[in-house]
Design a protein around this motif. Structure first.
Motif, PDB file in Angstrom:
ATOM      1  N   ARG A  55      -9.072  -1.791   4.168  1.00 28.32           N
ATOM      2  CA  ARG A  55      -8.962  -2.283   2.583  1.00 28.32           C
ATOM      3  C   ARG A  55     -10.295  -1.438   2.090  1.00 28.32           C
ATOM      4  N   GLN A  56     -11.326  -1.677   2.716  1.00 26.92           N
ATOM      5  CA  GLN A  56     -12.606  -0.729   2.227  1.00 26.92           C
ATOM      6  C   GLN A  56     -12.268   0.406   1.905  1.00 26.92           C
ATOM      7  N   ASN A  57     -11.803   1.283   2.838  1.00 27.49           N
ATOM      8  CA  ASN A  57     -11.491   2.622   2.950  1.00 27.49           C
ATOM      9  C   ASN A  57     -10.452   3.119   1.563  1.00 27.49           C
ATOM     10  N   LEU A  58      -9.844   2.153   1.293  1.00 28.25           N
ATOM     11  CA  LEU A  58      -8.510   2.398   0.255  1.00 28.25           C
ATOM     12  C   LEU A  58      -8.775   1.873  -0.981  1.00 28.25           C
ATOM     13  N   GLU A  59     -10.081   1.358  -1.285  1.00 27.13           N
ATOM     14  CA  GLU A  59     -10.325   0.979  -2.789  1.00 27.13           C
ATOM     15  C   GLU A  59     -10.344   1.971  -3.921  1.00 27.13           C
ATOM     16  N   ALA A  60     -10.438   3.052  -3.355  1.00 29.30           N
ATOM     17  CA  ALA A  60     -10.260   4.240  -4.376  1.00 29.30           C
ATOM     18  C   ALA A  60      -8.600   4.469  -4.749  1.00 29.30           C
ATOM     19  N   TYR A  61      -7.864   4.140  -3.757  1.00 30.19           N
ATOM     20  CA  TYR A  61      -6.632   4.272  -4.362  1.00 30.19           C
ATOM     21  C   TYR A  61      -5.846   3.218  -4.731  1.00 30.19           C
ATOM     22  N   GLY A  62      -5.688   2.941  -6.017  1.00 29.41           N
ATOM     23  CA  GLY A  62      -5.222   1.826  -6.630  1.00 29.41           C
ATOM     24  C   GLY A  62      -3.900   1.437  -6.405  1.00 29.41           C
ATOM     25  N   ASN A  63      -3.112   2.664  -5.679  1.00 33.52           N
ATOM     26  CA  ASN A  63      -1.616   2.301  -5.650  1.00 33.52           C
ATOM     27  C   ASN A  63      -1.428   1.761  -4.229  1.00 33.52           C
ATOM     28  N   ALA A  64      -2.447   1.573  -3.453  1.00 31.64           N
ATOM     29  CA  ALA A  64      -2.437   1.336  -1.921  1.00 31.64           C
ATOM     30  C   ALA A  64      -2.710  -0.150  -1.478  1.00 31.64           C
ATOM     31  N   THR A  65      -1.974  -1.049  -1.164  1.00 31.58           N
ATOM     32  CA  THR A  65      -2.323  -2.562  -0.640  1.00 31.58           C
ATOM     33  C   THR A  65      -2.195  -2.603   0.738  1.00 31.58           C
ATOM     34  N   VAL A  66      -3.222  -3.333   1.363  1.00 33.73           N
ATOM     35  CA  VAL A  66      -3.413  -3.507   2.723  1.00 33.73           C
ATOM     36  C   VAL A  66      -2.927  -4.915   3.211  1.00 33.73           C
ATOM     37  N   VAL A  67      -2.043  -5.006   4.080  1.00 36.82           N
ATOM     38  CA  VAL A  67      -1.681  -6.541   4.501  1.00 36.82           C
ATOM     39  C   VAL A  67      -1.997  -6.468   5.952  1.00 36.82           C
ATOM     40  N   HIS A  68      -2.998  -7.575   6.288  1.00 35.24           N
ATOM     41  CA  HIS A  68      -3.325  -7.976   7.387  1.00 35.24           C
ATOM     42  C   HIS A  68      -2.175  -8.852   8.057  1.00 35.24           C
ATOM     43  N   GLY A  69      -1.273  -8.304   8.605  1.00 35.42           N
ATOM     44  CA  GLY A  69      -0.149  -8.992   8.938  1.00 35.42           C
ATOM     45  C   GLY A  69       0.944  -8.258  10.035  1.00 35.42           C
ATOM     46  N   ASP A  70       2.028  -9.083  10.568  1.00 33.97           N
ATOM     47  CA  ASP A  70       2.639  -8.605  11.569  1.00 33.97           C
ATOM     48  C   ASP A  70       3.986  -8.131  10.769  1.00 33.97           C
ATOM     49  N   ALA A  71       4.187  -6.830  11.023  1.00 32.10           N
ATOM     50  CA  ALA A  71       5.428  -6.233  10.058  1.00 32.10           C
ATOM     51  C   ALA A  71       6.610  -6.462  10.836  1.00 32.10           C
ATOM     52  N   VAL A  72       6.538  -6.888  12.173  1.00 26.52           N
ATOM     53  CA  VAL A  72       7.609  -7.201  12.942  1.00 26.52           C
ATOM     54  C   VAL A  72       8.476  -8.449  12.335  1.00 26.52           C
ATOM     55  N   THR A  73       7.540  -9.481  12.109  1.00 29.10           N
ATOM     56  CA  THR A  73       8.009 -10.914  11.729  1.00 29.10           C
ATOM     57  C   THR A  73       7.905 -10.999  10.198  1.00 29.10           C
ATOM     58  N   SER A  74       7.257 -10.225   9.722  1.00 28.75           N
ATOM     59  CA  SER A  74       7.088 -10.572   8.130  1.00 28.75           C
ATOM     60  C   SER A  74       7.943  -9.644   7.240  1.00 28.75           C
ATOM     61  N   PRO A  75       8.410 -10.101   5.990  1.00 34.59           N
ATOM     62  CA  PRO A  75       9.493  -9.461   5.372  1.00 34.59           C
ATOM     63  C   PRO A  75       8.813  -8.120   4.555  1.00 34.59           C
ATOM     64  N   LEU A  76       9.678  -6.891   4.857  1.00 24.83           N
ATOM     65  CA  LEU A  76       8.880  -5.813   4.364  1.00 24.83           C
ATOM     66  C   LEU A  76       9.558  -5.748   2.903  1.00 24.83           C
ATOM     67  N   PRO A  77       8.556  -4.976   1.846  1.00 25.82           N
ATOM     68  CA  PRO A  77       9.169  -4.980   0.555  1.00 25.82           C
ATOM     69  C   PRO A  77      10.339  -3.855   0.615  1.00 25.82           C
ATOM     70  N   PRO A  78      11.014  -3.997  -0.462  1.00 22.64           N
ATOM     71  CA  PRO A  78      12.028  -2.542  -0.534  1.00 22.64           C
ATOM     72  C   PRO A  78      11.342  -1.518  -0.676  1.00 22.64           C
ATOM     73  N   SER A  79      11.931  -0.350   0.284  1.00 22.23           N
ATOM     74  CA  SER A  79      11.090   0.896   0.496  1.00 22.23           C
ATOM     75  C   SER A  79      12.112   1.995   0.451  1.00 22.23           C
TER      76      SER A  79
END
Length: 278
Positions: A138-162
């Motif tokens: 999150r800190q490293n990507l602050e300069a990248y306005g189109n990137a969002t960091v999710v602290h979570g489990d991508a196996v059990t969490s729904p992914l956005p349409p990609s």
């Protein structure tokens, strides 16, 4: 003396040459995204074979080469091999305006590369299970306005349409939710590790008639928590069967048949292409 910009430009040329991508933006982006900004303060620990080497100083010139840099030595987490990531990202061919899901983002270096490649108009959602790494990303990507960091489990969490799903952790099979999240024409690369001696990188493309897949090289990644163990009823492929896989199917859509090379709880792999199944 040679400046850091010259090291970055030469490094970027190496990345682009290894990737073999026709997109000239790949070289530009690797030259622009500062790798050292995602590694923490130097000197850095370089992983070399079965050993480790500490850079002689915090001069970032030391890390503009194809080396693995440790992020969390105790957990075996590193920044990834630049040649490999450049090639995989080149195969995915990110385009401006596309939506990317990055699974296993670490501290965000390759997330930043992806964010630049889908600009303008595109977005990157980066999942990282490790709390410390997610916060650093999150800190490293602050300069990248189109990137969002999710602290979570991508196996059990729904992914956005990609349009692209980029997986940096080994799985016995891609969860059904990952396949469903792919838009038509969407691409996914994931490290497939159905058995200890079956390590492949697999490219998946969602077409009109299913999910085409192509195991294209060997690869070793740390296991993906929650998706790295097969159930007892699974059909585990041999290395030869895995290499022959050409499509992936959701079991809810098609039941496994004689072409199955691997069968898991929710998905199975076939030696036939999707079009051959009509």
């Amino acid at each position: 003396m040679t400046g850091i910009e010259d090291f970055r430009k030469f490094y970027a040329r190496l990345m682009a040459a290894n990737a073999g991508s026709p997109d000239p933006r790949l070289q530009t982006v690797f030259a622009e995204v500062p790798r050292e900004a995602f590694l923490g303060p130097g000197p850095w620990t370089i992983i070399a074979g079965n050993g480790k080497i500490t850079t002689p100083s915090a001069d970032p010139a030391h890390i503009y080469q194809n080396v693995l840099v440790a992020l969390d030595d105790d957990k075996g987490i590193n920044n990834g091999e630049p040649f490999l990531h450049a090639m995989w990202i080149g195969k995915l061919a990110p385009r401006p305006g596309e939506a990317v899901c990055h699974i296993g983002a670490g501290t965000g270096y390759y997330t930043a590369v992806l964010a630049r490649l889908v600009s303008p108009g595109g977005t990157v959602t980066a999942f990282e299970l490790d709390k410390k790494l997610a916060e650093l990303a999150r800190q490293n990507l602050e300069a990248y306005g189109n990137a969002t960091v999710v602290h979570g489990d991508a196996v059990t969490s729904p992914l956005p349409p990609s349009d692209i799903i980029y997986v940096n952790a080994g799985v016995v099979a891609p969860p059904a939710g990952w396949l469903k999240a792919l838009r038509p024409g969407g691409r996914m690369i994931f490290p497939w590790r159905p058995a200890e001696r079956v390590p492949f990188a697999v490219m998946v493309t969602r077409g009109e008639k299913g999910f085409a897949c192509h195991p294209f090289m060997r690869s070793w990644f740390i296991p993906c928590v929650g998706a790295s163990t097969a159930d007892s009823a699974a059909k585990i492929p041999t290395r030869e069967e895995a290499a022959r896989s050409r499509s992936i199917w959701l079991i809810e859509d098609r039941q496994p048949d004689s072409t199955a090379t691997a069968i898991f709880e929710h998905v199975w792999f076939s030696s036939e292409t999707p079009s051959a199944r009509d």
